[in-house]
Motif scaffolding. Sequence first.
Motif, PDB file in Angstrom:
ATOM      1  N   VAL A   1       0.841  -0.952   0.257  1.00  0.00           N
ATOM      2  CA  VAL A   1       0.216  -0.122   0.051  1.00  0.00           C
ATOM      3  C   VAL A   1       1.101   1.210  -0.170  1.00  0.00           C
ATOM      4  CG1 VAL A   1      -1.892  -1.242   1.377  1.00  0.00           C
ATOM      5  CG2 VAL A   1      -0.072   0.149   2.763  1.00  0.00           C
ATOM      6  N   GLY A   2       2.793   0.770  -0.177  1.00  0.00           N
ATOM      7  CA  GLY A   2       3.049   2.159   0.250  1.00  0.00           C
ATOM      8  C   GLY A   2       3.115   3.373  -0.883  1.00  0.00           C
ATOM      9  N   VAL A   3       2.738   2.574  -1.701  1.00  0.00           N
ATOM     10  CA  VAL A   3       3.261   4.147  -3.097  1.00  0.00           C
ATOM     11  C   VAL A   3       1.781   4.631  -3.147  1.00  0.00           C
ATOM     12  CG1 VAL A   3       2.821   4.165  -5.387  1.00  0.00           C
ATOM     13  CG2 VAL A   3       4.146   1.951  -4.180  1.00  0.00           C
ATOM     14  N   ALA A   4       0.570   4.883  -2.731  1.00  0.00           N
ATOM     15  CA  ALA A   4      -0.572   5.129  -2.540  1.00  0.00           C
ATOM     16  C   ALA A   4      -0.756   5.596  -0.902  1.00  0.00           C
ATOM     17  CB  ALA A   4      -2.001   4.057  -2.592  1.00  0.00           C
ATOM     18  N   ALA A   5      -0.542   4.673  -0.502  1.00  0.00           N
ATOM     19  CA  ALA A   5      -0.061   5.659   0.780  1.00  0.00           C
ATOM     20  C   ALA A   5       0.914   7.273   1.307  1.00  0.00           C
ATOM     21  CB  ALA A   5      -0.152   4.601   1.492  1.00  0.00           C
ATOM     22  N   GLY A   6       1.959   7.728  -0.160  1.00  0.00           N
ATOM     23  CA  GLY A   6       2.424   8.085   0.415  1.00  0.00           C
ATOM     24  C   GLY A   6       1.477   9.481  -0.790  1.00  0.00           C
ATOM     25  N   LEU A   7       0.840   9.170  -1.352  1.00  0.00           N
ATOM     26  CA  LEU A   7       0.296   9.833  -2.072  1.00  0.00           C
ATOM     27  C   LEU A   7      -0.574  10.706  -1.545  1.00  0.00           C
ATOM     28  CD1 LEU A   7      -0.312  11.287  -4.651  1.00  0.00           C
ATOM     29  CD2 LEU A   7      -1.934   9.416  -5.093  1.00  0.00           C
ATOM     30  N   VAL A   8      -1.772   9.855  -0.504  1.00  0.00           N
ATOM     31  CA  VAL A   8      -3.345   9.895   0.407  1.00  0.00           C
ATOM     32  C   VAL A   8      -2.544  11.051   1.389  1.00  0.00           C
ATOM     33  CG1 VAL A   8      -4.723   9.224   1.861  1.00  0.00           C
ATOM     34  CG2 VAL A   8      -4.241   7.931  -0.609  1.00  0.00           C
ATOM     35  N   GLY A   9      -1.332  10.861   1.939  1.00  0.00           N
ATOM     36  CA  GLY A   9      -0.561  11.603   2.798  1.00  0.00           C
ATOM     37  C   GLY A   9      -0.315  12.946   1.897  1.00  0.00           C
ATOM     38  N   VAL A  10       0.186  12.922   0.908  1.00  0.00           N
ATOM     39  CA  VAL A  10       0.348  14.641   0.238  1.00  0.00           C
ATOM     40  C   VAL A  10      -0.926  15.112   0.888  1.00  0.00           C
ATOM     41  CG1 VAL A  10       1.011  15.295  -1.511  1.00  0.00           C
ATOM     42  CG2 VAL A  10       2.779  13.605  -1.104  1.00  0.00           C
ATOM     43  N   ILE A  11      -1.464  13.978  -0.455  1.00  0.00           N
ATOM     44  CA  ILE A  11      -2.780  15.187  -0.869  1.00  0.00           C
ATOM     45  C   ILE A  11      -3.375  15.745   0.165  1.00  0.00           C
ATOM     46  CG2 ILE A  11      -5.454  15.010  -0.601  1.00  0.00           C
ATOM     47  CD1 ILE A  11      -4.991  12.802  -2.809  1.00  0.00           C
ATOM     48  N   ALA A  12      -3.655  15.117   1.501  1.00  0.00           N
ATOM     49  CA  ALA A  12      -3.473  15.453   3.531  1.00  0.00           C
ATOM     50  C   ALA A  12      -2.748  16.136   3.463  1.00  0.00           C
ATOM     51  CB  ALA A  12      -3.660  14.372   4.426  1.00  0.00           C
ATOM     52  N   ILE A  13      -1.327  16.349   3.431  1.00  0.00           N
ATOM     53  CA  ILE A  13       0.277  17.796   4.001  1.00  0.00           C
ATOM     54  C   ILE A  13      -0.718  18.627   2.941  1.00  0.00           C
ATOM     55  CG2 ILE A  13       1.699  18.301   3.358  1.00  0.00           C
ATOM     56  CD1 ILE A  13       3.172  15.406   4.034  1.00  0.00           C
ATOM     57  N   THR A  14      -0.975  18.800   1.176  1.00  0.00           N
ATOM     58  CA  THR A  14      -1.533  19.942   1.005  1.00  0.00           C
ATOM     59  C   THR A  14      -2.733  20.746   1.078  1.00  0.00           C
ATOM     60  OG1 THR A  14      -1.982  18.268  -1.136  1.00  0.00           O
ATOM     61  CG2 THR A  14       1.040  18.696  -0.922  1.00  0.00           C
ATOM     62  N   THR A  15      -3.612  20.294   1.174  1.00  0.00           N
ATOM     63  CA  THR A  15      -4.623  20.406   1.701  1.00  0.00           C
ATOM     64  C   THR A  15      -4.734  20.921   3.430  1.00  0.00           C
ATOM     65  OG1 THR A  15      -5.985  18.080   2.170  1.00  0.00           O
ATOM     66  CG2 THR A  15      -6.001  19.226   0.114  1.00  0.00           C
ATOM     67  N   PHE A  16      -3.758  20.672   4.177  1.00  0.00           N
ATOM     68  CA  PHE A  16      -4.046  20.254   5.546  1.00  0.00           C
ATOM     69  C   PHE A  16      -5.245  20.338   6.134  1.00  0.00           C
ATOM     70  CE2 PHE A  16      -1.723  21.204   8.974  1.00  0.00           C
ATOM     71  CZ  PHE A  16      -2.539  21.895  10.077  1.00  0.00           C
ATOM     72  N   VAL A  17      -5.407  18.917   5.951  1.00  0.00           N
ATOM     73  CA  VAL A  17      -6.687  18.486   6.445  1.00  0.00           C
ATOM     74  C   VAL A  17      -5.979  17.138   7.605  1.00  0.00           C
ATOM     75  CG1 VAL A  17      -7.926  16.612   6.488  1.00  0.00           C
ATOM     76  CG2 VAL A  17      -7.580  17.094   4.142  1.00  0.00           C
ATOM     77  N   SER A  18      -6.573  17.739   9.134  1.00  0.00           N
ATOM     78  CA  SER A  18      -6.697  17.686  10.613  1.00  0.00           C
ATOM     79  C   SER A  18      -6.485  16.737  10.703  1.00  0.00           C
ATOM     80  CB  SER A  18      -6.614  18.740  10.863  1.00  0.00           C
ATOM     81  OG  SER A  18      -8.035  18.607  10.937  1.00  0.00           O
ATOM     82  N   THR A  19      -6.722  16.648  11.952  1.00  0.00           N
ATOM     83  CA  THR A  19      -7.209  15.367  13.246  1.00  0.00           C
ATOM     84  C   THR A  19      -7.366  14.283  12.531  1.00  0.00           C
ATOM     85  OG1 THR A  19      -8.639  16.744  14.148  1.00  0.00           O
ATOM     86  CG2 THR A  19      -7.229  15.854  15.339  1.00  0.00           C
ATOM     87  N   THR A  20      -8.780  13.849  11.902  1.00  0.00           N
ATOM     88  CA  THR A  20      -9.103  13.179  11.596  1.00  0.00           C
ATOM     89  C   THR A  20      -8.630  12.645   9.769  1.00  0.00           C
ATOM     90  OG1 THR A  20     -11.186  13.511  10.681  1.00  0.00           O
ATOM     91  CG2 THR A  20     -10.490  12.675  13.317  1.00  0.00           C
ATOM     92  N   PHE A  21      -8.098  13.401   8.980  1.00  0.00           N
ATOM     93  CA  PHE A  21      -7.162  13.365   8.140  1.00  0.00           C
ATOM     94  C   PHE A  21      -8.796  12.913   7.050  1.00  0.00           C
ATOM     95  CE2 PHE A  21      -5.342  12.081   5.070  1.00  0.00           C
ATOM     96  CZ  PHE A  21      -5.384  10.693   3.997  1.00  0.00           C
ATOM     97  N   GLY A  22     -10.014  13.965   7.793  1.00  0.00           N
ATOM     98  CA  GLY A  22     -10.986  14.023   6.828  1.00  0.00           C
ATOM     99  C   GLY A  22     -11.222  15.761   6.797  1.00  0.00           C
ATOM    100  N   ALA A  23     -11.193  16.854   7.496  1.00  0.00           N
ATOM    101  CA  ALA A  23     -11.471  17.933   7.832  1.00  0.00           C
ATOM    102  C   ALA A  23     -12.989  18.346   7.522  1.00  0.00           C
ATOM    103  CB  ALA A  23     -11.028  18.692   8.402  1.00  0.00           C
ATOM    104  N   ALA A  24     -14.478  18.337   8.001  1.00  0.00           N
ATOM    105  CA  ALA A  24     -14.939  18.729   7.872  1.00  0.00           C
ATOM    106  C   ALA A  24     -15.888  18.124   6.614  1.00  0.00           C
ATOM    107  CB  ALA A  24     -14.806  20.245   7.546  1.00  0.00           C
ATOM    108  N   GLY A  25     -15.872  17.113   6.176  1.00  0.00           N
ATOM    109  CA  GLY A  25     -16.426  15.781   5.303  1.00  0.00           C
ATOM    110  C   GLY A  25     -15.728  16.053   4.258  1.00  0.00           C
TER     111      GLY A  25
END
Length: 361
Positions: A316-340
């Motif tokens: 899963v690591g390649v996609a996990a890295g990508l999903v993590g970057v999406i979260a970083i670049t949009t600054f999604v916080s505590t639950t990884f999906g802020a405000a739905g």
Amino acid sequence: IAGLSAAWQLASDRDVVLLERESVLATHSSARNAQIWLPVDPDPTTGPLARRSAELLTSLLGAEHSWLRRQGAVVLAGDEERSRQTRDGARAGGVSASEMSREELRERAPEVQAEAIPLWVGGAGVFEPSTMLDALARAARGAGAELRTAAAVGEIVRDADAVRGVVLEGGEHLSCDELVIAAGAWAHSLGASAGIEEPLEPLRRHLVVLSAQARSIVWHFGDEPVYWRPESGGLLASPCDEVAFDPCLPAIDPEALELLASRMARVAPSFVDAPLRTSWACLRTFAPDRELVLGPDPRLRGLAWVAGLGGRGMTVGVAAGLVGVIAITTFVSTTFGAAGTGVGAGFGVVPEQVHPPNIKA
């Protein structure tokens, strides 16, 4: 592998430096695993992230056979519930699982003697780590990332509320505004160096190569798990042991061989006395609930995580890295999906299914 993926994605609009503590990239868990592609885990994230990782790798390399040999696998489920979970997990992971007859089992894995429910997982296989890692390294460099080896980070530098850089173990100071911890077994200690306690624990696992023959990948799920597969004219096997261990290149514990013999005796007794060719150990790092730790940390501005991949990092690591970057670049916080916002929805991953839900602001 997740760190390389994150560096590749982040380099599209940032100056990125990847720091590898060893002299060669991905020396530890990414290079010391069983190379088995078997995305049948019953959790909600493995399947969609495995499918997306396969798509990304095939896109980078031009053909799936460049990095993955699909040959199928036998899964031995301890009960009906585990059988159902395996079938459901297989559908999510882009493979198929169906119950085998005893005749089919004897054909594909004649060594198996366990009283378990046998399943054939079509689409499982063996991947080539070096090919995967080389492709990601080329992609990261091509996007502009600098990949530095022999650059172990000693501590994170911070002020009251933000990341300011890192100090390497040799004393060199590097400044940065953003820092992604994708350090596997060292993830917890790096966070702790900045006063951020994220409960990630490395667990040691052993693998061996025996002088024995097998026709198929076989994985026994149950109270005493064990797996094996053909390897270089022999048999690669693991007792699926898990012992808490400090970050390092772990030494081998002879008791692990005894555990393997004990578990093989219950499932494939003909392998118990097979001569040992070689053995090694690796570390697999988990959060307490065994889910991924991805995205920005609300406790310290500029700090983010791509960690806790456990034993499924290469899947899963390649996609996990990508999903993590999406979260970083949009600054999604505590639950990884802020405000739905549902970051990661394109992977079939919903906000509550990944970390950091256990990180508190």
